[in-house]
Design an enzyme around this catalytic site. Sequence first.
Site, mmCIF file in Angstrom:
data_model
loop_
_atom_site.group_PDB
_atom_site.id
_atom_site.type_symbol
_atom_site.label_atom_id
_atom_site.label_comp_id
_atom_site.label_asym_id
_atom_site.label_seq_id
_atom_site.Cartn_x
_atom_site.Cartn_y
_atom_site.Cartn_z
ATOM 1 N N LYS A 114 -2.620 -5.110 8.433
ATOM 2 C CA LYS A 114 -3.489 -5.288 7.263
ATOM 3 C C LYS A 114 -4.960 -5.331 7.634
ATOM 4 C CE LYS A 114 -0.340 -7.043 3.877
ATOM 5 N NZ LYS A 114 -0.080 -7.968 2.770
ATOM 6 N N LYS A 206 6.528 1.454 4.999
ATOM 7 C CA LYS A 206 7.103 0.547 4.017
ATOM 8 C C LYS A 206 6.543 0.841 2.621
ATOM 9 C CE LYS A 206 5.601 -3.943 3.331
ATOM 10 N NZ LYS A 206 5.720 -4.327 1.931
ATOM 11 N N LYS A 209 2.758 -2.529 -2.323
ATOM 12 C CA LYS A 209 1.883 -2.609 -3.482
ATOM 13 C C LYS A 209 0.529 -2.006 -3.179
ATOM 14 C CE LYS A 209 3.547 -7.192 -4.697
ATOM 15 N NZ LYS A 209 3.244 -8.296 -3.792
HETATM 16 P P1 ATP Z 1 1.413 -6.481 -0.056
HETATM 17 O O1 ATP Z 1 1.249 -5.039 0.310
HETATM 18 O O2 ATP Z 1 0.309 -7.049 -0.899
HETATM 19 O O3 ATP Z 1 1.759 -7.372 1.134
HETATM 20 P P2 ATP Z 1 4.230 -6.356 -0.664
HETATM 21 O O4 ATP Z 1 4.769 -5.216 -1.422
HETATM 22 O O5 ATP Z 1 4.492 -6.417 0.804
HETATM 23 O O6 ATP Z 1 2.691 -6.501 -1.014
HETATM 24 P P3 ATP Z 1 4.794 -9.177 -0.870
HETATM 25 O O7 ATP Z 1 4.396 -10.021 -2.036
HETATM 26 O O8 ATP Z 1 4.012 -9.298 0.391
HETATM 27 O O9 ATP Z 1 4.823 -7.661 -1.355
HETATM 28 O O10 ATP Z 1 6.321 -9.448 -0.522
HETATM 29 C C1 ATP Z 1 7.230 -10.020 -1.455
HETATM 30 C C2 ATP Z 1 8.640 -9.870 -0.948
HETATM 31 O O11 ATP Z 1 9.037 -8.503 -1.021
HETATM 32 C C3 ATP Z 1 8.812 -10.284 0.529
HETATM 33 O O12 ATP Z 1 10.059 -10.936 0.663
HETATM 34 C C4 ATP Z 1 8.841 -8.969 1.260
HETATM 35 O O13 ATP Z 1 9.562 -9.044 2.461
HETATM 36 C C5 ATP Z 1 9.547 -8.084 0.233
HETATM 37 N N1 ATP Z 1 9.185 -6.688 0.413
HETATM 38 C C6 ATP Z 1 7.941 -6.154 0.329
HETATM 39 N N2 ATP Z 1 7.986 -4.833 0.522
HETATM 40 C C7 ATP Z 1 9.290 -4.514 0.746
HETATM 41 C C8 ATP Z 1 9.988 -3.295 1.002
HETATM 42 N N3 ATP Z 1 9.339 -2.146 1.075
HETATM 43 N N4 ATP Z 1 11.331 -3.337 1.169
HETATM 44 C C9 ATP Z 1 12.015 -4.510 1.091
HETATM 45 N N5 ATP Z 1 11.410 -5.695 0.847
HETATM 46 C C10 ATP Z 1 10.071 -5.694 0.671
HETATM 47 MG MG MG Z 2 3.661 -7.997 1.976
#
Ligand code: ATP
Ligand code: MG
Length: 344
Positions: A114, A206, A209
């Site tokens: 990040k 991955k 968001k």
């Molecule tokens: P950011 O990019 O802001 O970190 P994010 O999509 O990673 O957003 P988080 O709020 O950090 O979302 O994560 C929330 C939950 O979703 C966590 O348990 C994380 O492990 C899970 N998660 C995030 N992205 C994935 C993915 N691509 N596949 C499976 N689980 C995910």
């Molecule tokens: Mg995340």
Amino acid sequence: MAFKERVFSGVQPTGNLHLGNYLGAIVKFVALQEKYDCIYCVVDMHAITVWQDPIELPQATREVTAAFIACGIDAKRHIVFNQSQVAEHAELAWVFNCVARVGWLNRMTQFKEKAGKDRENASIGLYSYPTLMAADILVYRATHVPVGEDQKQHLELSRDIAQKFNNDYAKSILAHDYGEAFFPLPEPLIQGEATRVMSLRDGTKKMSKSDASDYSRINLTDDADAIAQKIRKAKTDPQPLPSEEKGLETRPEADNLVGIYAALAGTTRADVLKDFGGAQFSAFKAALVDLAVSKLGPIGGEMKRLMRDPGYIDSVLAEGAGRAQIIAADTMKAVKDIVGFVRR
Ligand code: ATP
Ligand code: MG
């Protein structure tokens, strides 16, 4: 020592909730409600480790809350709230900043990813993110934490912090009648076919968001047309689908789409390939569109309905925060005694 079993997990209000959040985390949250007392948190303090527009943040917090409810989390039987309403998270995080070692945090890959090339300019919050995450979990002395695969390393750090606190303060913990260990070592729950959903544009990245391309992810609020378009445009290779799971090993995009299908259908990759082995992607994608729309359509609709009543969502969060704080305040009192802080 036996700790009361309790589930804790969080989701950041950092933008569009996507299929990865749903399959990797929220679906698990829903299932665990049957067996455990659960606490699900919208982690707004984590969100501001990277810049968040203050006009948009409350909306994003409400949207994650709406997703929790729309997916079937019962905020009455369990606890749903946003992190910043329970100050004990930050309080315990400070203590953990003094327990965790710089060397431990230096190994965290999420920070490296990040912060990117401009590490000097990353916030200190982004660096110490994992100590706040440990506090989120341990302020409730939670024993089980459902997360996606990307959070495994942070969970291990939470366990290390709990362990070091228990060791460093062992005498004081015993003297204050908390027995052998004050904190449980929280167990990660990372299971199933979609622990790491990948970008639809790049099977090695991955789904996130924060990806600049909206075509990289399926958002929970996407309508049927958007879902169909994104799946049809998803990157694939030219081969038909294999009949065995082994055939997915060197094909990240195929593996991802088959994994998504399996998770949405509640089955396994192997079973999906029994039906679709030998099929062209065009046929498989059409089936995936139907499945995704039938599962996600109603959730998106319910989220939009809930979002029209922000007052209701805020009342859910306030009520949840009140109940969470009772548990967190108890933990903090004990932690203060154990550490040796004079308190009222
Ligand atoms: P950011 O990019 O802001 O970190 P994010 O999509 O990673 O957003 P988080 O709020 O950090 O979302 O994560 C929330 C939950 O979703 C966590 O348990 C994380 O492990 C899970 N998660 C995030 N992205 C994935 C993915 N691509 N596949 C499976 N689980 C995910
Ligand atoms: Mg995340």
